[in-house]
Design a protein around this motif. Structure first.
Motif, PDB file in Angstrom:
ATOM      1  N   LEU A   1     -22.447  -6.780  11.073  1.00 14.65           N
ATOM      2  CA  LEU A   1     -21.048  -6.339  11.721  1.00 14.65           C
ATOM      3  C   LEU A   1     -20.199  -5.838  10.463  1.00 14.65           C
ATOM      4  O   LEU A   1     -19.265  -5.725  10.227  1.00 14.65           O
ATOM      5  N   GLU A   2     -20.112  -7.349   9.472  1.00 13.99           N
ATOM      6  CA  GLU A   2     -19.683  -6.759   8.862  1.00 13.99           C
ATOM      7  C   GLU A   2     -19.862  -5.945   7.266  1.00 13.99           C
ATOM      8  O   GLU A   2     -18.574  -4.952   7.219  1.00 13.99           O
ATOM      9  N   ALA A   3     -20.851  -5.413   7.516  1.00 12.37           N
ATOM     10  CA  ALA A   3     -21.190  -3.720   6.731  1.00 12.37           C
ATOM     11  C   ALA A   3     -20.383  -2.673   6.921  1.00 12.37           C
ATOM     12  O   ALA A   3     -19.928  -2.143   6.777  1.00 12.37           O
ATOM     13  N   ILE A   4     -21.096  -2.699   8.759  1.00 18.59           N
ATOM     14  CA  ILE A   4     -19.759  -2.332   9.648  1.00 18.59           C
ATOM     15  C   ILE A   4     -18.699  -2.249   9.176  1.00 18.59           C
ATOM     16  O   ILE A   4     -17.390  -0.637   9.461  1.00 18.59           O
ATOM     17  N   ALA A   5     -17.947  -2.919   9.463  1.00 24.36           N
ATOM     18  CA  ALA A   5     -16.806  -3.420   9.622  1.00 24.36           C
ATOM     19  C   ALA A   5     -15.837  -2.119   8.395  1.00 24.36           C
ATOM     20  O   ALA A   5     -15.403  -1.693   8.411  1.00 24.36           O
ATOM     21  N   THR A   6     -16.286  -3.129   7.004  1.00 30.30           N
ATOM     22  CA  THR A   6     -15.772  -2.214   5.660  1.00 30.30           C
ATOM     23  C   THR A   6     -15.965  -0.864   5.395  1.00 30.30           C
ATOM     24  O   THR A   6     -15.747  -0.252   4.877  1.00 30.30           O
ATOM     25  N   LYS A   7     -17.031  -0.582   7.119  1.00 28.33           N
ATOM     26  CA  LYS A   7     -17.026   1.303   5.770  1.00 28.33           C
ATOM     27  C   LYS A   7     -16.161   1.934   7.427  1.00 28.33           C
ATOM     28  O   LYS A   7     -15.701   2.364   6.348  1.00 28.33           O
ATOM     29  N   LEU A   8     -15.605   0.694   8.091  1.00 24.99           N
ATOM     30  CA  LEU A   8     -14.880   1.410   9.726  1.00 24.99           C
ATOM     31  C   LEU A   8     -13.201   1.105   9.271  1.00 24.99           C
ATOM     32  O   LEU A   8     -12.014   1.596   9.633  1.00 24.99           O
ATOM     33  N   LEU A   9     -13.370   0.411   8.401  1.00 20.34           N
ATOM     34  CA  LEU A   9     -11.439  -1.001   8.898  1.00 20.34           C
ATOM     35  C   LEU A   9     -10.965  -0.401   7.780  1.00 20.34           C
ATOM     36  O   LEU A   9     -11.782  -0.800   6.867  1.00 20.34           O
ATOM     37  N   THR A  10      -9.816  -1.353   7.723  1.00 22.39           N
ATOM     38  CA  THR A  10      -8.082  -0.726   6.686  1.00 22.39           C
ATOM     39  C   THR A  10      -7.717  -2.593   6.639  1.00 22.39           C
ATOM     40  O   THR A  10      -7.355  -3.075   7.507  1.00 22.39           O
ATOM     41  N   THR A  11      -7.829  -3.445   5.697  1.00 23.91           N
ATOM     42  CA  THR A  11      -7.269  -3.804   5.708  1.00 23.91           C
ATOM     43  C   THR A  11      -5.825  -4.287   5.320  1.00 23.91           C
ATOM     44  O   THR A  11      -5.887  -3.351   4.269  1.00 23.91           O
ATOM     45  N   CYS A  12      -5.303  -5.249   4.970  1.00 21.59           N
ATOM     46  CA  CYS A  12      -3.774  -5.058   4.840  1.00 21.59           C
ATOM     47  C   CYS A  12      -3.854  -5.732   3.452  1.00 21.59           C
ATOM     48  O   CYS A  12      -4.491  -6.579   2.882  1.00 21.59           O
ATOM     49  N   LYS A  13      -2.961  -4.787   2.525  1.00 18.01           N
ATOM     50  CA  LYS A  13      -3.084  -5.240   0.881  1.00 18.01           C
ATOM     51  C   LYS A  13      -2.395  -7.606   0.454  1.00 18.01           C
ATOM     52  O   LYS A  13      -2.687  -7.357  -0.387  1.00 18.01           O
ATOM     53  N   TYR A  14      -2.068  -7.123   1.446  1.00 17.14           N
ATOM     54  CA  TYR A  14      -1.125  -8.803   1.739  1.00 17.14           C
ATOM     55  C   TYR A  14      -2.277  -9.798   2.668  1.00 17.14           C
ATOM     56  O   TYR A  14      -2.027 -11.062   3.188  1.00 17.14           O
ATOM     57  N   ARG A  15      -3.329  -9.176   2.361  1.00 17.90           N
ATOM     58  CA  ARG A  15      -4.563 -10.139   3.558  1.00 17.90           C
ATOM     59  C   ARG A  15      -4.613 -11.639   2.783  1.00 17.90           C
ATOM     60  O   ARG A  15      -5.132 -12.518   2.910  1.00 17.90           O
TER      61      ARG A  15
ATOM     62  N   GLU B   1       2.362  -1.954   5.965  1.00 19.35           N
ATOM     63  CA  GLU B   1       2.852  -3.350   5.480  1.00 19.35           C
ATOM     64  C   GLU B   1       3.799  -3.543   4.105  1.00 19.35           C
ATOM     65  O   GLU B   1       4.600  -4.744   4.233  1.00 19.35           O
ATOM     66  N   LYS B   2       4.403  -2.063   4.923  1.00 18.05           N
ATOM     67  CA  LYS B   2       5.739  -2.167   4.874  1.00 18.05           C
ATOM     68  C   LYS B   2       6.762  -3.032   5.189  1.00 18.05           C
ATOM     69  O   LYS B   2       8.166  -3.565   4.705  1.00 18.05           O
ATOM     70  N   ARG B   3       6.160  -3.373   6.981  1.00 16.96           N
ATOM     71  CA  ARG B   3       7.360  -4.850   7.477  1.00 16.96           C
ATOM     72  C   ARG B   3       5.934  -5.932   7.328  1.00 16.96           C
ATOM     73  O   ARG B   3       6.556  -7.040   8.625  1.00 16.96           O
ATOM     74  N   CYS B   4       5.226  -5.489   6.947  1.00 18.73           N
ATOM     75  CA  CYS B   4       4.098  -6.954   7.298  1.00 18.73           C
ATOM     76  C   CYS B   4       4.821  -8.470   6.246  1.00 18.73           C
ATOM     77  O   CYS B   4       5.747  -8.454   5.732  1.00 18.73           O
ATOM     78  N   GLN B   5       4.859  -9.670   7.632  1.00 20.37           N
ATOM     79  CA  GLN B   5       5.367 -10.677   7.188  1.00 20.37           C
ATOM     80  C   GLN B   5       5.046 -11.139   5.840  1.00 20.37           C
ATOM     81  O   GLN B   5       5.694 -12.417   5.778  1.00 20.37           O
ATOM     82  N   PHE B   6       3.651 -11.043   5.967  1.00 19.54           N
ATOM     83  CA  PHE B   6       3.196 -12.166   4.787  1.00 19.54           C
ATOM     84  C   PHE B   6       3.697 -10.192   3.036  1.00 19.54           C
ATOM     85  O   PHE B   6       3.233 -11.392   2.260  1.00 19.54           O
ATOM     86  N   ARG B   7       4.564  -9.941   3.154  1.00 18.15           N
ATOM     87  CA  ARG B   7       4.351  -9.296   1.814  1.00 18.15           C
ATOM     88  C   ARG B   7       5.071  -9.899   0.834  1.00 18.15           C
ATOM     89  O   ARG B   7       5.919 -10.898   1.400  1.00 18.15           O
ATOM     90  N   LEU B   8       4.494  -9.411  -0.419  1.00 18.83           N
ATOM     91  CA  LEU B   8       5.726 -10.056  -0.989  1.00 18.83           C
ATOM     92  C   LEU B   8       7.032  -9.667  -1.319  1.00 18.83           C
ATOM     93  O   LEU B   8       6.824  -8.389  -1.332  1.00 18.83           O
ATOM     94  N   TYR B   9       8.020 -10.778  -1.901  1.00 14.37           N
ATOM     95  CA  TYR B   9       9.171  -9.620  -2.455  1.00 14.37           C
ATOM     96  C   TYR B   9       9.674  -9.625  -4.266  1.00 14.37           C
ATOM     97  O   TYR B   9       8.788 -10.143  -5.225  1.00 14.37           O
ATOM     98  N   LYS B  10      10.660  -8.754  -3.894  1.00 15.78           N
ATOM     99  CA  LYS B  10      11.010  -9.035  -6.297  1.00 15.78           C
ATOM    100  C   LYS B  10      12.408  -9.047  -6.009  1.00 15.78           C
ATOM    101  O   LYS B  10      12.860  -9.313  -4.636  1.00 15.78           O
TER     102      LYS B  10
END
Length: 369
Positions: free
Chosen positions: A172-186, A204-213
């Motif tokens: 399933l992991e191999a298939i997931a990496t093929k089909l899905l996209t993760t948040c850059k703030y994972r 990602e623009k509104r992700c609660q885990f995003r980084l602030y400048k």
């Protein structure tokens, strides 16, 4: 101790293939480890063919590995004798794991391949159903869970009650990496996984885990929201205000030049960006407050900019009350829309005394009086 007594089985020690009857594992841990190894081997083509589409990768993994054949395989599919001593039981357990992982495929005959595969990648916890992404952990019966659920379910499967183990479902992991996209703030803790990359960009623009400048143009700091106060206090102390009310005294109203003030307000557990500017070209003051955090929380707070004439009995005032803006919005766009505090210079001059304008700001919870 085995779950059930194993049936008898046999294999040909002289040949290269196993002949299997129904078996159940007796040494669970060793068998599970080997089952995951078999799942990984079955999906090796998926992991190695990053450039191909999913259908092509799946078809390649179904081709016979004999170098003179390469026909597509169909049950019964046999394999070489790369098994430990408990061969028959382990092979049956590997098949059982593969079957559990692909149960959605067997139940959704009417759907296209992508839809079926996506359904099989949903977390099996009945309150979650997020798409799973490596690491994908499973219980001893093969029910798979996203990483968040596997860490928070007290290590017991809510479906069958068996233990959630550390072994991962590599297929399933191999298939997931093929089909899905993760948040850059994972790496910051965001568990979000989506099918379409364009949807992930919006998340990602509104992700609660995003980084602030840092708001200072000369400062290169970036970090999570919880570290903002510490950074500003350490490096820009004059821009940090603790509390929810502040009075701004603005001088030289008659010959006011461009002005730009930015503050970080720390109000209990909440944080806000406050920006107050004067644009000479627009001959007006502008002010706005952004809530720092989840975008849907911004409507829970409101801000009020008030200009009031001096004197206790005076009833002359100019004010703006609005819910706070989400911090994903650009201040310049807010000011251009005038959906904020906006005071033309003639209003400022009317309320100013001795060439000084007093502007009071208050931030509070919506519904609070």
């Amino acid at each position: 101790m085995s779950l059930l007594s194993p049936s008898s089985g046999r294999y040909n020690p002289e040949g290269s293939h196993l002949q299997v009857k129904i078996m159940f594992p007796s040494n669970k841990l060793k068998i599970q480890k080997f089952a995951v190894k078999q799942l990984s081997a079955s999906s090796s083509a998926l992991a190695d063919e990053k450039g191909d589409d999913l259908s092509s990768v799946m078809l390649k993994s179904l081709q016979c590995t004999d170098r003179f054949c390469h026909r597509y395989m169909y049950p019964p599919i046999k394999q070489c004798r790369m098994f430990p001593s408990n061969k028959l039981k382990i092979q049956k357990f590997a098949v059982k794991q593969l079957s559990a992982s692909s149960s959605a495929l067997a139940d959704e005959k009417g759907d296209d391949l992508s839809s079926v595969m996506l359904k099989s990648l949903q977390c099996t916890d009945r309150f979650c159903h997020r798409y799973m992404y490596p690491p994908i952990k499973q219980c001893r019966s093969g029910h798979c869970f996203c990483f968040s659920c596997s860490e928070s379910l007290h290590r017991l499967c809510p479906i069958c009650g068996t233990q959630i183990i550390e072994l991962r479902n590599r297929a399933l992991e191999a298939i997931a990496t093929k089909l899905l996209t993760t948040c850059k703030y994972r790496s910051e803790g965001c568990p979000e996984v989506m099918v379409r990359a364009c949807d992930m960009i919006g998340h990602e623009k509104r992700c609660q885990f995003r980084l602030y400048k840092c708001f200072s143009a000369k400062c290169s700091w970036t970090g999570p929201a919880q570290n903002l106060v510490a950074h500003v206090e350490r490096n820009h102390r004059e821009r940090l205000f603790v509390g929810s009310e502040k009075v701004f005294k603005i001088t030289k109203i008659e010959n006011r030049e461009d002005m730009d003030m930015m503050f970080l307000f720390s109000c209990g557990d909440e944080k806000f960006w406050v920006k107050l500017i004067y644009k000479k070209a627009a001959t007006a003051f502008f002010g706005a407050v952004q809530y720092i955090g989840q975008t849907d929380m911004a409507n829970n707070y409101k801000y009020c900019f008030e200009i009031k004439a001096s004197g206790v009995t005076s009833e002359r005032y100019f004010l703006c009350i609005r819910t706070t803006h989400a911090d994903v919005m650009d201040f310049e766009l807010i000011f251009e829309s005038q959906d904020c505090f906006w005071a033309p210079i003639n209003i400022a001059k009317y309320f100013a005394e001795n060439d000084i304008l007093i502007i009071k700001l208050n931030i509070e919870v919506v519904g609070h009086h």
